[in-house]
Design a protein around this motif. Structure first.
Motif, PDB file in Angstrom:
ATOM      1  N   PRO A 141       0.817  -1.224   0.000  1.00 26.44           N
ATOM      2  CA  PRO A 141       0.000   0.000   0.000  1.00 26.44           C
ATOM      3  C   PRO A 141       0.853   1.278   0.000  1.00 26.44           C
ATOM      4  O   PRO A 141       0.460   2.288  -0.568  1.00 26.44           O
ATOM      5  N   GLY A 142       2.045   1.185   0.595  1.00 21.05           N
ATOM      6  CA  GLY A 142       2.919   2.368   0.615  1.00 21.05           C
ATOM      7  C   GLY A 142       3.356   2.753  -0.780  1.00 21.05           C
ATOM      8  O   GLY A 142       3.333   3.931  -1.163  1.00 21.05           O
ATOM      9  N   LEU A 143       3.730   1.755  -1.586  1.00 23.21           N
ATOM     10  CA  LEU A 143       4.154   2.040  -2.969  1.00 23.21           C
ATOM     11  C   LEU A 143       2.980   2.596  -3.773  1.00 23.21           C
ATOM     12  O   LEU A 143       3.119   3.574  -4.517  1.00 23.21           O
ATOM     13  N   VAL A 144       1.808   2.004  -3.583  1.00 21.88           N
ATOM     14  CA  VAL A 144       0.621   2.474  -4.324  1.00 21.88           C
ATOM     15  C   VAL A 144       0.307   3.918  -3.941  1.00 21.88           C
ATOM     16  O   VAL A 144       0.052   4.774  -4.795  1.00 21.88           O
ATOM     17  N   TRP A 145       0.421   4.217  -2.629  1.00 28.60           N
ATOM     18  CA  TRP A 145       0.167   5.604  -2.219  1.00 28.60           C
ATOM     19  C   TRP A 145       1.230   6.549  -2.757  1.00 28.60           C
ATOM     20  O   TRP A 145       0.936   7.677  -3.136  1.00 28.60           O
ATOM     21  N   GLN A 146       2.479   6.087  -2.855  1.00 25.17           N
ATOM     22  CA  GLN A 146       3.505   6.983  -3.444  1.00 25.17           C
ATOM     23  C   GLN A 146       3.145   7.316  -4.890  1.00 25.17           C
ATOM     24  O   GLN A 146       3.285   8.445  -5.345  1.00 25.17           O
TER      25      GLN A 146
END
Ligand code: BV8
Length: 301
Positions: free
Chosen positions: A70-75
Motif C-alpha cells: 500500500p505504501g508504494l501504491v500511495w507513493q
C-alpha cells in the motif's frame, strides 16, 4: 498588427460537416481519456508517460498491488495528485465545460481522475467520473463506508512527501526523466510503513486508499446507473465524441457502441490515427487527428 489567431488544425470540409451536425444535435455524449490532459502536462496511461519508476500505471492500479504494498501504491497516487495539482486545465477542458451551457442534453463520461475538467468549470451534474478521482479517498476496510473529498492536501500525509528534486515537474528535463523512468534520477525513495499512511477517522483502523476504480473493481454503481438512465431515456443519441482515449478499457469503452446503437455518429479526437474505437470508423464518423487542446476548442466553436 499581425493576427494572433491560431491557424486552423481541422480540414475545412470536415469542420463544416461536424459543426452542422453539432448544431442540430440535442443529445450528445463524450468519452474522455488521458490524451485530453496531455497538453496540460500530465502523462497518459499507456504512452511514454505511462511509466512511473519501473512500474506501468496498470501494474499499480489494482487491489493486488494495494494488498502487496500500500505504501508504494500511495507513493504513485500521491505523485499523480501532486502532478495534477501542479498543472492547469487546457483549452479543451474549458471548451467542453462551456458546451454544457449551450447543450442541456450533453453528458460527459470521463475516465480521467485528474480533476482538470472540474477545475475548468465543468458542471458536476453533467460530468460522470467513471473511474473515480485522485481527490477522493475512502476507507479500505470492507465494512467501513467512509469516503471524503481530499482536494488539496499535498502530500496527503508527511511520509509521502516527494523528494524535492522530483517536485519540479515544470522543467522539461525533470518531466522527461520522470516520464521515462523515475529511477533514472537515482533517487533513493523511502519505504512507507502502514502506520505512516492516512487512516480512517471513522472506523479508526482502516487505511484510507485513493478513491479511484482499480482494474478488477466495479465502476461506481450510482454513476453507472445515472449514465445508463440518461442513455435509455434518450430516444436517440445524436453524437458521441471520443477524446484522447485509447478506448481500450471496459466497460467505459463500450459506451461508444452503446451510443452508436442509439443512432449516434462518432467523432474521434486523437493524436494517433490507429486509436479508433474497437468497432472502427463508420460512414458519417469523423476522425480529427492531432492534439485535443488544439482541436476540441476549434470543433466546438
Ligand atoms: C471491471 C483509474 C468488473 C485508476 C483506470 C470487458 C468488460 C468488463 C471488464 C473488462 C472487459 N475486458 C477486460 C476487462 C477488465 C478491465 C479492462 O478493461 N482491462 C483492459 C486492460 C482490457 N476492466 C476493469 O477491470 C474495470 N472493472 O470491469 O470490473 C467487475 C464487475 C463487478 C464486480 C467486480 C468487478 C475497471 C477499469 C478501470 C481501471 N481504472 N483508471 C488510475 O487512474 O490509476 S483505467 C485507466 O486506463 C484510465 O482511467 C482509462 O480509463 C484507461 C485508458 O486510458 P486512456 O485514458 O485511454 O489513456 P491511454 O494512455 O490508454 O490513451 C491515451 C490516448 O490519448 C491514446 O489514444 C493517445 O493516442 C491519445 N493522446 C495522447 N496525447 C494526446 C492524445 N489525444 C489527443 N491529444 C493529445 N495531446
Amino acid at each position: 498588427m499581425a493576427s494572433t489567431a491560431r491557424p486552423p488544425v481541422v480540414p475545412a470540409d470536415e469542420l463544416k460537416s461536424f459543426s452542422e451536425h453539432l448544431q442540430s444535435s440535442t443529445t450528445i455524449l463524450t468519452l474522455l481519456g488521458a490524451g485530453l490532459s496531455a497538453s496540460s502536462g500530465l502523462p497518459t496511461f499507456r504512452g511514454a508517460g505511462g511509466l512511473w519508476r519501473t512500474h506501468t500505471a496498470q501494474d499499480l492500479a489494482t487491489p493486488w498491488a494495494w494488498a502487496r504494498d500500500p505504501g508504494l501504491v500511495w507513493q504513485f497516487y500521491n505523485y499523480r495528485r501532486h502532478m495534477a495539482l501542479s498543472v492547469q486545465p487546457n483549452r479543451a477542458h474549458i471548451a467542453l465545460a462551456n458546451l454544457t451551457h449551450h447543450k442541456p442534453g450533453f453528458l460527459t463520461l470521463s475516465q480521467n481522475v485528474d480533476g482538470l475538467s472540474q477545475r475548468a468549470g465543468h458542471p458536476l451534474d453533467k460530468l460522470k467520473l467513471l473511474h473515480g478521482s485522485l481527490f477522493d479517498v475512502k476507507c479500505s476496510d470492507f465494512w467501513c463506508k467512509y469516503k471524503e473529498q481530499n482536494n488539496f492536501t499535498d502530500p496527503i500525509v508527511p511520509a509521502l512527501a516527494i523528494p524535492t528534486d522530483e517536485t519540479d515537474i515544470t522543467s522539461n528535463e525533470a518531466r522527461r526523466t520522470r516520464e521515462l523512468d523515475i529511477s533514472d534520477t537515482g533517487v533513493d525513495l523511502p519505504e512507507i510503513s502502514l502506520r505512516d499512511l492516512p487512516h480512517c477517522p471513522e472506523c479508526k483502523h482502516g487505511v484510507l486508499r485513493p478513491g479511484v476504480v482499480w482494474f478488477g473493481e466495479a465502476l461506481p454503481a450510482d454513476v453507472i446507473s445515472t449514465v445508463d438512465n440518461f442513455i435509455q431515456s434518450s430516444p436517440k443519441i445524436d453524437l458521441i465524441m471520443v477524446i484522447g482515449t485509447s478506448a481500450s478499457v471496459y466497460p467505459a469503452a463500450s459506451y461508444v457502441d452503446t451510443a452508436r446503437a442509439k443512432g449516434a455518429r462518432v467523432a474521434v479526437v486523437n493524436m494517433d490515427r490507429n486509436d479508433e474505437p474497437a468497432s472502427g470508423m463508420m460512414e458519417g464518423d469523423w476522425f480529427f487527428a492531432g492534439d485535443a487542446a488544439q482541436i476540441v476548442p476549434e470543433i466546438l466553436k
